[in-house]
Design a protein around this motif. Structure first.
Motif: not given
Length: 259
Positions: A99-102, A148-150, A158-161
């Protein structure tokens, strides 16, 4: 500011139809628009594009009235929002894991209050300042897309965040990198890939954002749509050359054998 076709379709809960461009092909935006696509996903992560070449191709998207979503490996804020200033409708960022990157990406590409993007307004996206900048920041936040790519187990954890980060508009599964990191085949029917797809779909639904992935067959398109996927990429210049040349070679072989 030009209105995004993808954003419009997402707002109406409709799938966005996306085709990929690997190499500079001037005719592709016009032909994709005529065929009913909403966006061209332009890949600069794995291919080399000159900056002026990018600006020219993006302008051709505007001329054809089709969205241009650029996948870029850059994380540098000014490089990212420069692409938006040049007229890109959205950015797709690979290998986002936390989430920090996002959050950092949102800061780079969204204006306050969502992010910290720098303001200019003298480029193509704001019609070269012809109408000033009063409505520009709000319009840019509304009409542009951050996807954003998963592509890793860490991202899945970390999907939810990630999905709950304000300013993130969509999640997109990168099958090659994800399968490589999960240690499974690049096969959408593999249990690990099915679980990842379901997890991404659930996170997107929970937080009211879009999700999607490449879909190679009509059956895969139907499957993604049935799970609520609305960023559906199908087709590319690369694939069209392969299938088109194979078909032409077969036609030549058949016709010449008959003669």
């Amino acid at each position: 500011m030009r209105q995004s076709l993808v954003r419009s379709r997402l707002t109406r809960q409709q799938p966005a139809r996306i085709v990929c461009m690997y190499y500079p092909t001037a005719m592709l935006p016009a032909h994709a628009a005529r065929c009913g696509f909403d966006a061209v996903w332009l890949d600069t992560e794995h291919n080399t594009w000159d900056r002026r070449e990018l600006q020219r191709i993006i302008a051709l998207h505007h001329l054809a009235n089709i969205d241009c979503i650029i996948r870029t490996g850059s994380r540098h804020p000014t490089e990212l929002y420069h692409l938006l200033e040049d007229g890109a409708t959205g950015l797709m960022i690979p290998l986002v894991k936390t989430p920090e990157e996002a959050r950092a990406l949102v800061d780079a590409v969204k204006f306050p209050p969502l992010g910290q993007r720098g303001l200019d307004g003298a480029s193509l996206d704001n019609n070269f300042y012809l109408d000033g900048t009063e409505s520009y920041p709000e319009s840019a936040n509304t009409e542009t897309l951050l996807i954003v790519q998963i592509e890793s187990p860490e991202a899945l954890g970390n999907l939810d965040a990630i999905a709950s980060t304000p300013g993130v508009d969509g999640l997109f599964i990168g099958p090659g990198d994800l399968a490589l990191r999960l240690g499974c085949p690049i096969d959408w029917n593999d249990p690990a890939m099915i679980a990842a797809e379901d997890a991404v779909a659930a996170a997107a639904a929970k937080h009211g954002i879009a999700w999607g992935r490449p879909a190679g067959t009509p059956e895969q398109i139907t499957r993604v749509a049935a799970k609520g996927g609305r960023l559906i990429a199908h087709g590319s210049d690369f694939g069209s050359v392969i299938t088109g040349l194979q078909q032409c070679a077969a036609h030549l072989s058949t016709a010449l054998s008959a003669s």
